[in-house]
Write a protein that holds these residues in place. Structure first.
Motif, short mmCIF file in Angstrom:
data_model
loop_
_atom_site.label_atom_id
_atom_site.label_comp_id
_atom_site.label_asym_id
_atom_site.label_seq_id
_atom_site.Cartn_x
_atom_site.Cartn_y
_atom_site.Cartn_z
N SER A 40 0.84 -1.13 0.04
CA SER A 40 0.08 0.09 -0.07
C SER A 40 0.74 1.21 0.00
N ALA A 41 2.05 1.28 0.42
CA ALA A 41 3.06 2.35 0.29
C ALA A 41 3.89 2.63 -0.97
N VAL A 42 3.59 1.60 -1.73
CA VAL A 42 4.33 1.69 -3.27
C VAL A 42 3.92 3.04 -3.73
N CYS A 43 2.82 3.33 -4.11
CA CYS A 43 2.41 4.49 -4.80
C CYS A 43 0.89 4.68 -4.57
N LYS A 44 0.37 5.95 -5.05
CA LYS A 44 -1.11 6.25 -4.99
C LYS A 44 -1.95 5.17 -5.44
N THR A 45 -1.77 4.74 -6.52
CA THR A 45 -2.39 3.51 -7.22
C THR A 45 -2.45 2.52 -6.40
N TRP A 46 -1.34 2.00 -6.04
CA TRP A 46 -1.25 0.53 -5.38
C TRP A 46 -1.87 0.79 -3.99
N ASN A 47 -1.72 2.16 -3.38
CA ASN A 47 -2.50 2.24 -2.11
C ASN A 47 -4.10 2.09 -2.28
N SER A 48 -4.62 2.62 -3.34
CA SER A 48 -5.94 2.57 -3.86
C SER A 48 -6.55 1.31 -4.08
N LEU A 49 -5.59 0.47 -4.73
CA LEU A 49 -6.04 -1.05 -4.81
C LEU A 49 -5.89 -1.79 -3.58
N VAL A 50 -4.91 -1.78 -2.84
CA VAL A 50 -4.82 -2.30 -1.27
C VAL A 50 -6.20 -2.01 -0.71
N ASN A 51 -6.19 -0.74 -0.52
CA ASN A 51 -7.51 -0.44 0.27
C ASN A 51 -8.76 -1.00 -0.26
N THR A 52 -9.07 -0.95 -1.54
CA THR A 52 -10.16 -1.55 -1.92
C THR A 52 -10.30 -2.96 -1.71
N PHE A 53 -9.32 -3.71 -1.93
CA PHE A 53 -9.10 -5.16 -1.43
C PHE A 53 -9.33 -5.32 -0.03
N VAL A 54 -9.06 -4.53 0.92
CA VAL A 54 -9.32 -4.50 2.25
C VAL A 54 -10.75 -4.33 2.57
N ARG A 55 -11.36 -3.60 1.90
CA ARG A 55 -12.80 -3.16 1.93
C ARG A 55 -13.64 -4.31 1.68
N ASN A 56 -13.14 -4.92 0.42
CA ASN A 56 -13.84 -6.04 -0.09
C ASN A 56 -13.63 -7.50 0.69
N HIS A 57 -12.71 -7.50 1.75
CA HIS A 57 -12.12 -8.94 2.30
C HIS A 57 -12.25 -8.25 3.79
N MET A 408 -0.22 -12.66 27.97
CA MET A 408 -0.18 -13.68 26.73
C MET A 408 -1.33 -14.07 26.08
N ASP A 409 -1.51 -13.77 24.80
CA ASP A 409 -2.73 -14.28 24.03
C ASP A 409 -2.46 -14.75 22.88
N TYR A 410 -3.29 -15.48 22.33
CA TYR A 410 -3.34 -15.88 20.74
C TYR A 410 -3.17 -14.75 19.89
N PHE A 411 -2.55 -14.84 18.93
CA PHE A 411 -2.30 -13.72 17.73
C PHE A 411 -2.34 -13.99 16.44
N VAL A 412 -3.16 -13.30 15.36
CA VAL A 412 -2.99 -13.49 14.02
C VAL A 412 -2.82 -12.36 13.23
N GLU A 413 -1.98 -12.34 12.17
CA GLU A 413 -1.74 -10.93 11.50
C GLU A 413 -3.16 -10.63 10.88
N SER A 414 -3.39 -9.43 10.38
CA SER A 414 -4.33 -9.06 9.82
C SER A 414 -4.20 -7.70 9.22
N LEU A 415 -5.29 -7.02 8.46
CA LEU A 415 -5.01 -5.70 7.80
C LEU A 415 -5.94 -4.58 8.42
N VAL A 416 -6.57 -4.86 9.46
CA VAL A 416 -7.51 -3.98 10.14
C VAL A 416 -6.82 -2.94 10.49
N LEU A 417 -7.53 -1.68 10.43
CA LEU A 417 -6.86 -0.21 10.42
C LEU A 417 -6.30 0.26 9.23
N LEU A 418 -5.96 -0.42 8.31
CA LEU A 418 -5.22 -0.13 7.20
C LEU A 418 -5.95 0.97 6.39
N ASP A 419 -7.07 0.87 6.15
CA ASP A 419 -7.91 1.94 5.53
C ASP A 419 -8.79 2.87 6.32
#
Length: 426
Positions: A40-57, A408-419
């Motif tokens: 998402s930090a590559v360029c504005k176009t990629w940022n838009s594509l990644v944010n769209t991906f996050v909203r759709n998933h 201590m707690d279980y943890f999974v990586e996610s993209l929540v808060l990216l957009d």
């Protein structure tokens, strides 16, 4: 030479952007969350594509092999003069080797809003819990003027919650927080309970914050004398005092609900009784789960020598009863109860009962293997590992460190808060 390289790079980026959207999504779905965040930090176009991906998933979580066995840990450096917290993600394997060391989000952030200024200097930050790659941190209300913050360490984002609506006064006994996920609305919520010292003469006040709404709202109680719809029940029962948690126990998020240990008055026998209180994050209603009868009897007998704790156990909950017998120098007895089928009181089962030579133990949580991590608070802080099946006890050292393990707690990586528009990047 540089022109050739530059042209090649541009053609590569163009080719990627010409990929069909479903192919682009499939590529992102196979990447770890940290890599998607970097895209998402590559360029504005990629940022838009990644944010769209996050909203759709919206329920996207990383498919990385690490995610199936990650633990989020909080340490206190016992060798340092300043008792500061340290954070890390560890693989939940036999050696528990380091996956990632995490910077303190407050110390690393140079654009903190007013409500968070000074947070990097607070020594006693409390971790409320983790959920879908997010971590909820709070500080004592009398230290700094902020309620809580939501942190995604994998994509280095932080959201500061606004000042709560319920003020803290001198007669406040406890302020407690819970953090979880509402799957019906794809929303993350923080529950805040304020309890007065004189529990019989006042009711507990409760408010809830929503990430989607971005604000706090108060929940009504049976004592508010509000007019309720026919066949409905008050949100907060009159005999509930959610702030009155046992001092060293926490709040556990399981199966869409928060759970904590609770004392409530049993009007049939006119005395306080032990139970597990719950709060459904979707309906925003309180409930209760009965405690095993055998455990209830033990808790009522010699309560001063007994402590009990609640913990997440895989997809259900567990209760850990610790009876200290320091006066006779017998150590303590550890008793573990597990609800085999969540929500079914008849499924409570005694997983393990054993005598240990140590005093003042506190369970931090269960590993995927079913082993429970215990913290010893006498003769030096030290982590211990108890296997309920074999009843074997061993020291639980991580990286050979003498740091005190606090959370201590279980943890999974996610993209929540990216957009999230109001999230702070660091």
């Amino acid at each position: 030479m540089s022109d050739v390289y530059s042209g090649s790079k541009k053609r590569t980026l163009s080719n990627i952007l010409l990929l069909p959207e479903e192919i682009f999504d499939e590529i992102l779905l196979r990447l770890p969350s940290k890599s998607v965040g970097r895209c998402s930090a590559v360029c504005k176009t990629w940022n838009s594509l990644v944010n769209t991906f996050v909203r759709n998933h919206t329920r996207y979580q990383s498919n990385s092999d690490h995610d199936a066995q990650l633990l989020f840990l909080q340490f206190h450096d016992s060798s340092s003069i300043i008792n500061r917290s340290h954070y890390a993600l560890h693989r939940d394997n036999s050696t528990c080797n380091v996956y990632t060391k995490l910077p303190n989000p407050f110390a690393a952030c140079n654009k903190l809003p007013t409500c968070l200024r000074g947070a990097e200097k607070v020594e006693d930050l409390t971790l409320v819990g983790t959920c879908n790659g997010l971590i909820c941190l709070v500080a004592r209300d009398n230290e700094i003027h902020f309620a809580a913050s939501i942190w995604n360490p994998c994509i280095r984002k932080l959201v500061a919650l606004p000042k709560p609506g319920l003020a803290v006064y001198k007669d406040i006994d406890q302020v407690r927080y819970g953090f979880g996920y509402d799957s019906c609305t794809n929303d993350y919520k923080v529950l805040r309970c304020v309890n007065h010292k004189y529990i019989r003469q006042s009711t507990c006040q409760v408010e809830i914050w929503s990430l989607a709404r971005g604000s706090w709202k108060s929940l009504s109680s049976a004592a508010d004398h509000v007019i309720l719809p026919t066949n409905s029940h008050p949100i907060l029962p009159a005999n509930f005092h959610p702030g009155q948690l046992f001092n060293r126990s926490g709040v556990v998020f399981v199966n869409g609900s928060l759970h904590w240990l609770q004392l409530a008055r049993n009007w049939k026998v006119n005395k306080m009784d032990y139970l597990v209180a719950s709060f459904d994050m979707a309906s925003e209603l309180f409930g209760e789960i009965t405690v095993p009868e055998a455990l209830r009897k033990k808790l009522h007998s010699e309560p001063r020598r007994r402590e009990w704790f609640i913990s997440r156990y895989r997809e259900s909950i567990a209760l850990v009863n610790i009876c200290n017998d320091r006066e006779r120098w017998f150590g303590c007895r550890v008793e573990i109860w597990v609800m085999a089928e969540y929500g079914v009181a008849a499924s409570w089962a005694n997983l393990c009962t054993m005598q240990l030579p140590d005093f003042w133990l506190m369970p931090l949580g269960f590993r995927k293997s079913g082993e429970v991590v215990l913290m010893r608070y006498i003769n030096g802080d030290q982590s211990m590992l108890l296997d309920p099946e074999s009843k074997q006890v061993s020291y639980f050292e991580i990286d050979g460190s003498n740091n005190r393990l606090k959370f201590m707690d279980y943890f999974v990586e996610s993209l929540v808060l990216l957009d999230q528009p109001n999230a702070i990047s660091y």
